[in-house]
Design a protein around this motif. Structure first.
Motif, short mmCIF file in Angstrom:
data_model
loop_
_atom_site.label_atom_id
_atom_site.label_comp_id
_atom_site.label_asym_id
_atom_site.label_seq_id
_atom_site.Cartn_x
_atom_site.Cartn_y
_atom_site.Cartn_z
N VAL A 1 3.68 10.00 11.95
CA VAL A 1 2.73 8.81 11.74
C VAL A 1 1.67 9.15 10.49
CG1 VAL A 1 1.25 7.23 12.39
CG2 VAL A 1 3.17 7.69 13.76
N VAL A 2 1.06 10.11 10.64
CA VAL A 2 -0.09 10.59 9.70
C VAL A 2 0.72 10.74 8.36
CG1 VAL A 2 -1.63 12.60 9.17
CG2 VAL A 2 -1.47 11.26 11.53
N SER A 3 1.71 11.48 8.40
CA SER A 3 2.51 11.85 7.16
C SER A 3 2.99 10.74 6.42
CB SER A 3 3.83 12.76 7.40
OG SER A 3 3.52 14.05 7.99
N PHE A 4 3.46 9.56 7.22
CA PHE A 4 3.94 8.29 6.62
C PHE A 4 2.45 7.64 5.82
CE2 PHE A 4 4.01 3.58 6.86
CZ PHE A 4 5.57 3.55 6.23
N PHE A 5 1.51 7.76 6.69
CA PHE A 5 0.17 6.90 5.91
C PHE A 5 -0.42 7.62 4.66
CE2 PHE A 5 0.30 4.50 9.88
CZ PHE A 5 0.25 3.16 9.45
N ILE A 6 0.00 9.14 4.73
CA ILE A 6 -0.65 9.85 3.72
C ILE A 6 0.24 9.71 2.43
CG2 ILE A 6 -0.73 12.17 2.75
CD1 ILE A 6 -1.57 13.14 5.48
N ALA A 7 1.70 9.44 2.91
CA ALA A 7 2.58 9.16 1.57
C ALA A 7 2.35 7.74 0.90
CB ALA A 7 4.22 9.42 2.26
N LEU A 8 1.89 6.88 1.72
CA LEU A 8 1.50 5.41 1.41
C LEU A 8 0.66 5.59 0.30
CD1 LEU A 8 1.89 3.20 4.56
CD2 LEU A 8 3.51 3.48 2.78
N LYS A 9 -0.38 6.62 0.50
CA LYS A 9 -1.31 6.55 -0.38
C LYS A 9 -1.32 8.05 -1.50
CE LYS A 9 -3.64 3.11 1.40
NZ LYS A 9 -3.83 2.08 0.38
N ALA A 10 -0.01 8.35 -1.57
CA ALA A 10 -0.01 9.63 -2.48
C ALA A 10 -0.32 9.34 -3.81
CB ALA A 10 1.61 10.12 -2.32
N SER A 11 -0.41 8.21 -4.32
CA SER A 11 -0.71 8.14 -5.59
C SER A 11 -2.08 8.55 -6.15
CB SER A 11 -0.43 6.47 -6.25
OG SER A 11 -1.42 5.72 -5.42
N ILE A 12 -2.82 8.97 -5.05
CA ILE A 12 -4.12 9.06 -5.39
C ILE A 12 -4.22 10.67 -5.95
CG2 ILE A 12 -6.45 9.64 -4.22
CD1 ILE A 12 -6.03 7.75 -2.26
N VAL A 13 -3.14 11.35 -5.56
CA VAL A 13 -3.28 12.63 -5.91
C VAL A 13 -1.73 13.00 -6.72
CG1 VAL A 13 -4.73 13.53 -4.30
CG2 VAL A 13 -2.41 13.41 -3.68
N TYR A 14 -0.90 12.25 -6.48
CA TYR A 14 0.51 12.49 -6.92
C TYR A 14 0.57 11.39 -8.27
CZ TYR A 14 5.62 13.26 -6.88
OH TYR A 14 6.76 13.60 -7.26
N PRO A 15 0.94 11.84 -9.33
CA PRO A 15 0.87 10.96 -10.37
C PRO A 15 2.11 10.13 -10.37
CG PRO A 15 0.21 12.96 -11.41
CD PRO A 15 0.37 13.28 -9.59
#
Length: 426
Positions: free
Chosen positions: A262-276
């Protein structure tokens, strides 16, 4: 005369590799007999010849056949070794490739560049480079490359077997169940990404089960997974983290895995903050679009659900994506002979997995719970990624291979090789 010379080279390398299999500790350390290992290797090579025949006569478009395209591009660069060695090493190590002098080399290759990598390593280039290195030993003989790729694949299967034998005990039945799984045998026996991938995958999961003692093996194999099949590493990361935490702190496997996922999923949803390259939903949507665009003329293209614009909309489609990944193609979708083996394999996997679950429910003390939690977590994550991006049935059966292998081997182990007193639930 050239054909005879090539035949001699192939026979000599076959002899050398069989001797290596017989004497190497890599193959002999886990209780497998030399006979089974050699027969497995020869069987895989014969299947590789069959795969070559299919791509030669059934799909007679050499530039688009996976079993040729990595080899052919590698041979273009290998040919430069004798004219301009610097060019060979530029492509091998990836420096100075913007030089206009290399234009003629790029024009003779069909697969070096990729339209979209989403910031991840280009796995096609990795396999081409591997063929470039083998060419130093093969002299450009295709069949020698086939031998080496099957050696890599066999080594990975040994690592995979090592993991399962530690959970279920050493068993010849388990080994042959792993080797003869149709998709693993077919796709893992040719000049395809699957062969070197299996080498990294098999030893990665083995090292992961011993994460505190095998850190170097874990690091090296993880690096190879990232450059060979980055989407599989992404799918495996939450399951891997959870398994390591359970090994170290003895937490409840199901709760730990669910929390990490669950934590990984929500981090991936906001990945654009650090992942261009973008966040999870954007990348999945673009990858699905790319697949549709490149599969315009593919005869096995099917509809898959759009990604959706919100996390909730995407979550609601997850069950359908999992069913698509493990259920298609259905038996009644067999438009040609090539559809029948994966359709039968789907049915076989469903049967043995249900039987294994029934055994697990009856005899839970016989099953290593953290291990099955890792398998299920990884399989679900991979199924969601594939079910979101791969609308081509021909590609689907290859992309889901690692999950099918893990689920099938676990099921066979639980059904055929129970060890009553060996493993306790954590």
């Amino acid at each position: 005369m050239q054909a005879l010379l090539h035949a001699v080279i192939v026979v000599l390398w076959l002899y050398v590799i069989l001797q290596f299999i017989q004497k190497s500790r890599l193959f002999r350390s886990f209780g497998l007999s030399v006979f089974d290992l050699k027969v497995s290797f020869i069987l895989k090579c014969l299947v590789g010849v069959g795969l070559w025949a299919i791509y030669t006569y059934y799909y007679p478009f050499r530039g688009k056949g996976d079993t040729f395209r990595y080899f052919d591009d590698a041979m273009v660069i290998y040919g430069e070794l004798w004219k301009n060695p610097v060019t060979y090493f530029r492509f091998l190590f990836g420096f100075g490739l913007e030089d206009p002098a290399l234009t003629s080399v790029f024009e003779r290759m069909n697969n070096w560049t990729s339209a979209a990598t989403y910031g991840l390593p280009n796995d096609t280039q990795t396999v081409i480079r591997l063929n470039m290195l083998i060419a130093l030993l093969s002299g450009g003989v295709y069949w020698v490359h086939l031998l080496f790729f099957n050696l890599f694949s066999l080594a990975g299967l040994v690592g995979f077997y090592a993991l399962y034998s530690e959970n279920f005990g050493k068993s010849r039945k388990l080994w042959w169940a792993i080797v003869l799984l149709p998709s693993a045998l077919f796709w893992g026996s040719g000049l395809l990404k699957e062969a070197p991938f299996l080498a990294a995958f098999g030893w990665y999961v083995w090292a992961l089960s011993k994460s505190s003692q095998r850190k170097l093996v874990l690091l090296v194999t993880a690096s190879f997974l990232i450059v060979l099949k980055p989407y599989i590493f992404v799918a495996m990361l939450p399951a891997s983290i959870a398994w390591v935490l359970v090994q170290r702190y003895h937490w409840n496997a199901w709760i730990t895995s669910a929390a990490v996922s669950v934590v990984s999923f929500f981090i991936a949803l906001k990945a654009s903050i650090v992942y261009p390259a973008g966040d999870l939903l954007y990348i999945l949507s673009k990858k699905q679009e790319d697949f549709y665009n490149t599969a315009v003329n593919a005869g096995s293209t099917v509809y898959i659900e759009p990604i959706g614009s919100t996390a909730l909309a995407f979550i609601q489609t997850i069950p359908n994506r999992i069913l698509y990944t493990f259920g298609r193609p259905y038996l009644w979708e067999s438009r040609s002979f090539m559809y029948i083996p994966p359709a039968v394999e789907n049915l076989l996997l469903m049967i043995v997995f249900v039987l294994a679950l029934m055994t697990y429910i009856r005899q839970r003390e016989k099953v290593n719970v953290p291990f099955i939690v890792f398998i299920v977590t990884f399989s679900i994550a991979l199924a969601v990624i594939i079910g979101s991006t791969v609308p081509v049935l021909g590609a689907l059966v290859r992309y889901r291979l690692p999950a099918v292998m893990m689920l099938f081997a676990w099921s066979i182990g639980v059904i055929l090789i129970p060890k009553p007193d060996r493993f306790k639930q954590n």
